[in-house]
Design an enzyme around this catalytic site. Structure first.
Site, PDB file in Angstrom:
ATOM      1  N   ASP A  10     -14.328   0.918   0.680  1.00 56.44           N
ATOM      2  CA  ASP A  10     -12.907   1.119   0.348  1.00 56.44           C
ATOM      3  C   ASP A  10     -12.167  -0.231   0.377  1.00 56.44           C
ATOM      4  O   ASP A  10     -11.279  -0.434   1.194  1.00 56.44           O
ATOM      5  CB  ASP A  10     -12.252   2.139   1.308  1.00 56.44           C
ATOM      6  CG  ASP A  10     -12.287   1.729   2.775  1.00 56.44           C
ATOM      7  OD1 ASP A  10     -13.121   0.873   3.141  1.00 56.44           O
ATOM      8  OD2 ASP A  10     -11.463   2.246   3.564  1.00 56.44           O
ATOM      9  N   ASP A  15     -14.360  -5.000   3.487  1.00 59.14           N
ATOM     10  CA  ASP A  15     -15.291  -4.384   2.519  1.00 59.14           C
ATOM     11  C   ASP A  15     -15.628  -5.381   1.410  1.00 59.14           C
ATOM     12  O   ASP A  15     -16.781  -5.482   0.981  1.00 59.14           O
ATOM     13  CB  ASP A  15     -14.655  -3.160   1.852  1.00 59.14           C
ATOM     14  CG  ASP A  15     -14.253  -2.100   2.835  1.00 59.14           C
ATOM     15  OD1 ASP A  15     -15.008  -1.145   3.043  1.00 59.14           O
ATOM     16  OD2 ASP A  15     -13.151  -2.238   3.408  1.00 59.14           O
ATOM     17  N   ASN A  39      -8.690   2.687   3.160  1.00 59.30           N
ATOM     18  CA  ASN A  39      -7.771   1.553   3.315  1.00 59.30           C
ATOM     19  C   ASN A  39      -6.593   1.684   2.349  1.00 59.30           C
ATOM     20  O   ASN A  39      -5.472   1.272   2.660  1.00 59.30           O
ATOM     21  CB  ASN A  39      -8.504   0.231   3.076  1.00 59.30           C
ATOM     22  CG  ASN A  39      -9.381  -0.146   4.256  1.00 59.30           C
ATOM     23  OD1 ASN A  39      -9.067   0.206   5.389  1.00 59.30           O
ATOM     24  ND2 ASN A  39     -10.464  -0.838   3.990  1.00 59.30           N
ATOM     25  N   THR A 123     -18.994   1.640   4.331  1.00 57.09           N
ATOM     26  CA  THR A 123     -18.063   0.812   5.121  1.00 57.09           C
ATOM     27  C   THR A 123     -16.645   1.381   5.048  1.00 57.09           C
ATOM     28  O   THR A 123     -15.669   0.661   5.240  1.00 57.09           O
ATOM     29  CB  THR A 123     -18.094  -0.660   4.657  1.00 57.09           C
ATOM     30  OG1 THR A 123     -17.747  -0.717   3.265  1.00 57.09           O
ATOM     31  CG2 THR A 123     -19.450  -1.287   4.891  1.00 57.09           C
ATOM     32  N   ASN A 165     -12.378   4.530  10.247  1.00 58.98           N
ATOM     33  CA  ASN A 165     -13.232   5.171   9.232  1.00 58.98           C
ATOM     34  C   ASN A 165     -13.651   6.580   9.636  1.00 58.98           C
ATOM     35  O   ASN A 165     -13.754   7.472   8.786  1.00 58.98           O
ATOM     36  CB  ASN A 165     -14.502   4.339   8.976  1.00 58.98           C
ATOM     37  CG  ASN A 165     -14.198   3.044   8.249  1.00 58.98           C
ATOM     38  OD1 ASN A 165     -13.147   2.889   7.634  1.00 58.98           O
ATOM     39  ND2 ASN A 165     -15.120   2.095   8.336  1.00 58.98           N
ATOM     40  N   HIS A 238     -15.226  -6.451  10.378  1.00 57.88           N
ATOM     41  CA  HIS A 238     -15.989  -5.226  10.650  1.00 57.88           C
ATOM     42  C   HIS A 238     -17.140  -4.994   9.652  1.00 57.88           C
ATOM     43  O   HIS A 238     -18.295  -4.916  10.033  1.00 57.88           O
ATOM     44  CB  HIS A 238     -15.064  -4.008  10.577  1.00 57.88           C
ATOM     45  CG  HIS A 238     -13.844  -4.092  11.427  1.00 57.88           C
ATOM     46  ND1 HIS A 238     -13.854  -3.826  12.777  1.00 57.88           N
ATOM     47  CD2 HIS A 238     -12.547  -4.391  11.125  1.00 57.88           C
ATOM     48  CE1 HIS A 238     -12.636  -3.949  13.259  1.00 57.88           C
ATOM     49  NE2 HIS A 238     -11.823  -4.287  12.280  1.00 57.88           N
ATOM     50  N   ASP A 239     -16.771  -4.806   8.386  1.00 50.47           N
ATOM     51  CA  ASP A 239     -17.732  -4.232   7.433  1.00 50.47           C
ATOM     52  C   ASP A 239     -18.952  -5.109   7.135  1.00 50.47           C
ATOM     53  O   ASP A 239     -20.060  -4.572   6.961  1.00 50.47           O
ATOM     54  CB  ASP A 239     -17.011  -3.861   6.129  1.00 50.47           C
ATOM     55  CG  ASP A 239     -15.992  -2.752   6.342  1.00 50.47           C
ATOM     56  OD1 ASP A 239     -16.110  -2.020   7.348  1.00 50.47           O
ATOM     57  OD2 ASP A 239     -15.069  -2.622   5.514  1.00 50.47           O
TER      58      ASP A 239
HETATM   59  C1  BDR Z   1     -12.568  -0.247   9.414  1.00 49.01           C
HETATM   60  O1  BDR Z   1     -11.302   0.221   8.942  1.00 49.01           O
HETATM   61  C2  BDR Z   1     -10.955  -0.442   7.752  1.00 49.01           C
HETATM   62  O2  BDR Z   1      -9.606  -0.815   7.766  1.00 49.01           O
HETATM   63  C3  BDR Z   1     -11.865  -1.626   7.621  1.00 49.01           C
HETATM   64  O3  BDR Z   1     -12.158  -1.896   6.254  1.00 49.01           O
HETATM   65  C4  BDR Z   1     -13.107  -1.205   8.383  1.00 49.01           C
HETATM   66  O4  BDR Z   1     -14.019  -0.537   7.543  1.00 49.01           O
HETATM   67  C5  BDR Z   1     -12.359  -0.839  10.796  1.00 49.01           C
HETATM   68  O5  BDR Z   1     -11.894   0.125  11.694  1.00 49.01           O
HETATM   69 CA    CA Z   2     -13.794  -0.523   5.143  1.00 48.46          CA
END
Ligand code: BDR
Ligand code: CA
Length: 308
Positions: A10, A15, A39, A123, A165, A238-239
């Site tokens: 997303d 991502d 997102n 992701t 997520n 994160h992703d």
């Molecule tokens: C996740 O939430 C989204 O905002 C980011 O892309 C990531 O996948 C982190 O909590």
């Molecule tokens: Ca994401």
């Protein structure tokens, strides 16, 4: 042989960088990209995915996913990713077309056509992956593993209990974690240690190429939310962890656990319940708990140097 993957995302700043890392890494072959709502709306995340893939020169097919979670209204995160979902760099209009297939149809086609088991890399919210398993249970046998970003063993980032997520579509996450397919969970336990500092961003910018400049500009925007709301000393990326774990799992530390998802709790909906002792069921998930941050940054730097 590279690992064949389907990226379900997303975009979203992190991502987008996960797509860049996967595309630039010889260890990975992207068979397809599917988009999820989270997102931002599905219209925006799909446009963003096409823009990023076009910019980095990927020819992976890209298909639009579900516009909302299985049973709930959509939650979006403009405070993190901006109104476009990918605020920051001025990316040109995409040249990659959108597939006429839906995300589920494209993923099913990619699984059927692959002569090797495929790894799914979600992701975002798990809506499309759950819908794929519900519509085509026979294709689960073609999935080797799911390496996902989501959840956490301890605490959330959107509520005290839930990571974004999983919170967006807890019922979908419940289906995925109970699918019987091995899961690698790159949750907040590891991603809050996968920090990109302002110095790292300058290191990426100094590579001086189109794609490294785009990633530095994504980080310039992404860091603002994290500096305003947390005291990490950087932005959690994160992703890309879900991709980096596939490229080189020795960068990470993980523990096996039984993981399930809370779908009903008044205060805990969207929490991943991580049972390291296996009291509630068989250990079905590698819960990634830590990483060597310097090696993670080196991996991103190396990937950016391979792109123009
Ligand atoms: C996740 O939430 C989204 O905002 C980011 O892309 C990531 O996948 C982190 O909590
Ligand atoms: Ca994401």
């Amino acid at each position: 042989m590279p690992i064949p993957v389907i990226m379900d995302c997303d975009p979203g700043h992190d991502d987008a960088i996960a797509l860049v890392l996967a595309h630039a890494s010889p260890e990975i072959e992207i068979l397809a990209v599917t988009t999820s709502a989270g997102n931002q709306t599905i219209e925006k995340t799909t446009l963003n995915a096409r823009k990023v893939l076009s910019f980095i020169g990927s020819d992976a097919p890209v298909a639009r996913g579900a516009s909302k979670p299985l049973f709930r209204e959509l939650i979006i995160a403009p405070e993190v990713h901006g109104e476009s979902g990918l605020d920051g760099p001025a990316l040109p209009e995409p040249t990659r077309p959108e597939s006429p297939l839906s995300a589920v149809e494209l993923a099913a086609k990619a699984l059927r056509e692959s002569d090797r088991p495929v790894t799914l890399v979600p992701t975002g919210a798990l809506t499309n992956v759950a819908a794929l398993f519900l519509a085509h249970p026979e294709l689960k046998s073609k999935v080797e593993r799911i390496s996902l970003m989501g959840g956490s063993a301890i605490g959330g980032n959107w509520t005290p209990a839930a990571e974004f997520n999983i919170l967006v579509d807890p019922e979908a996450a419940h289906i995925v974690f109970n699918s019987g397919i091995p899961v690698t969970m790159c949750g907040l336990d590891v991603t809050h240690k996968a920090l990109v500092t302002r110095a790292d961003t300058e290191r990426f910018r100094s590579i001086g190429k189109r794609c490294s400049t785009m990633v530095a500009e994504l980080m310039d925007f992404f860091v603002k939310f994290h500096e305003a709301n947390f005291s990490f000393g950087g932005s959690p990326l994160h992703d890309p962890c879900a991709v980096a774990w596939l490229i080189d799992p020795t960068v990470f530390e993980s523990r096996e656990a039984h993981v399930d998802v809370e779908c009903r709790g008044r205060l805990t909906v969207g929490a991943t319940v991580v049972d390291f002792d296996g009291r509630t069921g068989e250990r079905n998930v590698d819960v990634v708990m830590g990483l060597d941050r310097e090696r993670f940054i080196d991996m991103l730097d190396g990937a950016l140097r391979r792109l123009d």
